[in-house]
Design a protein around this motif. Structure first.
Motif, short mmCIF file in Angstrom:
data_model
loop_
_atom_site.label_atom_id
_atom_site.label_comp_id
_atom_site.label_asym_id
_atom_site.label_seq_id
_atom_site.Cartn_x
_atom_site.Cartn_y
_atom_site.Cartn_z
N LYS A 3 0.83 -1.19 0.00
CA LYS A 3 0.00 0.00 0.00
C LYS A 3 0.87 1.25 0.00
N ARG A 6 2.28 1.96 -3.37
CA ARG A 6 1.27 2.54 -4.25
C ARG A 6 1.04 4.01 -3.93
N PHE A 7 1.06 4.29 -2.62
CA PHE A 7 0.85 5.66 -2.19
C PHE A 7 1.96 6.55 -2.74
N PHE A 9 3.77 6.01 -5.40
CA PHE A 9 3.56 6.20 -6.85
C PHE A 9 2.51 7.28 -7.10
N ALA A 10 1.41 7.18 -6.37
CA ALA A 10 0.32 8.14 -6.58
C ALA A 10 0.80 9.57 -6.34
N ILE B 117 -5.23 8.96 -11.04
CA ILE B 117 -4.82 8.88 -9.63
C ILE B 117 -6.00 9.15 -8.70
N PHE B 121 -6.81 5.77 -6.66
CA PHE B 121 -5.98 5.72 -5.45
C PHE B 121 -6.69 6.52 -4.37
N PHE B 123 -6.69 7.64 -1.27
CA PHE B 123 -6.08 7.95 0.02
C PHE B 123 -6.67 9.27 0.51
N LEU B 126 -5.25 12.49 -0.94
CA LEU B 126 -5.60 12.71 -2.35
C LEU B 126 -7.03 13.20 -2.49
N ARG B 195 -1.12 -6.22 -11.58
CA ARG B 195 -0.14 -6.08 -10.50
C ARG B 195 0.38 -7.45 -10.08
N GLU B 201 3.48 0.13 -11.72
CA GLU B 201 2.36 1.07 -11.76
C GLU B 201 2.38 1.92 -13.03
#
Lengths: 295, 298
Positions: A3, A6-7, A9-10, B117, B121, B123, B126, B195, B201
């Protein structure tokens, strides 16, 4: 672990866009707000903080108030002309969706919205032209005296409203057609079984059900109406050939203060007024939508 | 059993048939009336542009004629050669074209990455950034263009394509549009599978996500191109030398001169209008899709 990877990368991927966005959007927006509280005349080195003095001066500035009134009239004029026409035209085009002509109608109504502003305004400048224009020739034909369309303070505002509506119509029609396509067919069938005519189901079903779309299109039309500039610049040149002076609009007044009178702080406070108008319109839209959701 | 029902089922009476015919005819007539109305509306919408193009080919005498002619009686190219001789029209078109193409590339690239993104993603940080992007979308360009002008000035890129580009690098709506598309048309399972197969990515974005977004990116590209092509206020303040004008600004300032006559103005305008209308007709589907999705923000 995964995780986290991935974070990272984001964040890395979003970083360039975020940087650009910060530099060309967030910073200048914040700067507008900041500058509106300062007295900054490009020529002088120091920028003293003067609080709300710019706004107080705006309240008594005839040129600004003139621009505010003109712009408001234009924005609401365009709204009143565009929305009812768009609704009817969209309903009719939707009714004829399956005909071969539907594509032509959509394209024809939409083209004024996409063509460049200035060339399109040029076409209307000719139409309204007092000496050469076909509009006066047409009026003469019916025995009505020729009007000085582009130089009369009232008529020139009407000319700008007509030009802006001609351009705004296509967008409104397109959004309404999407709205019509999303309405439930079963409701119309039920109405038909109950003996409702076409115009009846348009009035009692379509219009109430399309209210969110109407709200959205109205706000978009109003906001772009408040930002009117090119149309006034091209159409309403005054007798000396100075563009846009005849019908003063907000954006013109703002640019003039900033780049002709070198009063950047003052111009920024005008921009803040424009921003407040847009925010209020958007808030009204959202609160009306929410109200509707509660019922 | 079935035979019994068949005997009960008698066909429609003559009256009912006549009634049906009458209703059908009425419907046909209504449709015809609607078509006539819509054709008139369509022609009225197009008429100003048709006249503009026609005027470009007219002699000064014919421009005064009433009723105005749609097909010029003796078409002339004099207006075009006069305009091309007096103004760097081709240069202006080139400036606009370079500006529009670069802006399209920048907007498509930033929207594709950011939309992906924000869409996949989820998060907390974000989401917060995305809310910020959306919130600024309602601020009209005209509100913050003066500070932006001073930024361009300090970068030393006034009167150049780069200065123009500065105002049109990102589009909040574009990011939003791509994010919606990512959420609706790219399944998580697909990304997970890639993946598990060991794909990086960046490789996933390039080889799986981008191809799936082709349609949406196409619509966005058309939207971005026309947005820059028709920009007015920003080019007006940033590009202020005769050689750096975009076509919109060049035309607008050209028309304020004293000696200019409407024939030449029409010729210059037609030179710009005809290609952009052709481009629009070719890309209509993409464009309509893009614009239509602006209405579905809620």
């Amino acid at each position: 672990m995964l995780k986290r990877k991935r974070f990272i990368f984001a964040i890395l991927a979003i970083l360039p866009t975020l940087a650009i966005f910060g530099y060309v959007r967030l910073y200048p927006i914040a700067d507008t707000l900041r500058l509106s509280l300062f007295k900054w005349d490009i020529l002088s080195r120091n920028k003293p903080f003067i609080g709300l003095a710019n706004f107080r001066e705006l309240m008594g500035d005839h040129l600004f108030l003139d621009a505010l009134v003109n712009t408001t009239i234009i924005a609401f004029g365009v709204l009143l002309l565009t929305i009812p026409m768009a609704l009817v035209i969209a309903a009719l085009i939707f009714h004829r969706t399956r005909s071969r002509m539907a594509g032509f109608y959509e394209t024809a109504v939409f083209i004024p919205h996409v063509v460049s502003l200035v060339p399109a305004a040029m076409a209307w400048k000719w139409i309204f032209d007092a000496r050469l224009g076909p509009l006066n020739a047409l009026l003469n034909f019916f025995g009505i005296p020729a009007q000085n369309w582009l130089f009369d303070p009232v008529l020139s505002v009407i000319c700008i409203i007509v030009l802006c509506s001609w351009q705004a119509l296509g967008y409104a029609v397109l959004i309404y057609i999407v709205g019509f396509k999303n309405l439930p067919v079963s409701l119309y069938e039920a109405a038909k079984l109950d003996g409702a005519s076409g115009p009846q189901s348009f009035w009692f079903l379509s219009i109430p059900m399309l209210k969110p779309i109407t709200l959205y299109v109205s706000v978009v039309t109003l906001v772009s109406g408040f930002n009117v500039y090119a149309q006034a610049f091209v159409l309403a040149s005054d007798a000396q050939g100075a563009p846009g002076r005849q019908v003063r609009v907000l954006v013109l007044d703002m640019l003039e203060n900033s780049f002709r009178n070198y009063r950047v702080g003052y111009a920024a406070s005008e921009a803040v007024v424009l921003l407040v108008i847009v925010l209020v319109l958007t808030l009204i839209q959202f609160s009306m939508l929410r109200e509707r959701g509660r019922i | 059993m079935t035979a019994e029902i068949a005997t009960v089922d008698i066909g429609p009476t003559a009256d009912e048939l006549a009634e049906g015919r009458r209703l059908r005819r009425r419907k046909r007539l209504t449709n015809l009336a609607i078509d006539v109305f819509l054709v008139i509306v369509s022609l009225l919408m197009l008429l100003p542009l048709v006249f503009l193009v026609a005027n470009a080919f007219k002699t000064p005498a014919e421009m005064l004629a009433w009723p105005p002619t749609i097909l010029p009686r003796d078409p002339t190219l004099a207006n075009f050669s006069a305009v091309l001789g007096e103004t760097p029209l081709i240069r202006w078109i080139g400036n606009s074209l370079a500006f529009a193409v670069l802006s399209t590339v920048a907007i498509v690239a930033t929207s594709a990455i950011a939309g992906y993104i924000f869409g996949k993603f989820r998060f907390g940080t974000l989401n917060l950034i995305f809310a910020l992007f959306l919130a600024t979308a309602i601020v009209p360009f005209e509100v913050y263009m003066i500070p932006l002008y001073f930024q361009a000035k300090s970068l030393g890129i006034l009167n150049s394509v780069w200065g123009l580009l500065l105002g049109y690098l990102v589009m909040s709506f574009g990011i939003f549009l791509i994010r919606q598309n990512v959420i609706h048309s790219i399944p998580d399972e697909l990304l997970e599978a890639a993946r598990i197969d060991g794909a990086g990515e960046f490789w996933i974005f390039l080889h799986i996500v981008l191809p799936l977004l082709r349609g949406a990116l196409g619509a966005l590209a058309v939207l971005a191109f026309f947005q820059a092509w028709t920009a007015f206020a920003w080019p007006m303040i940033v590009a202020t030398t005769r050689t750096s004008y975009t076509i919109e600004v060049g035309l607008a300032l050209f028309q304020t001169g004293f000696t200019v006559d409407l024939g030449r103005l029409s010729a210059a305008s037609a030179t710009v209008l005809i290609p952009s209308i052709l481009l629009f007709v070719i890309l209509r589907r993409n464009f309509v899709q893009g614009v239509a999705s602006t209405g579905l923000k809620e």
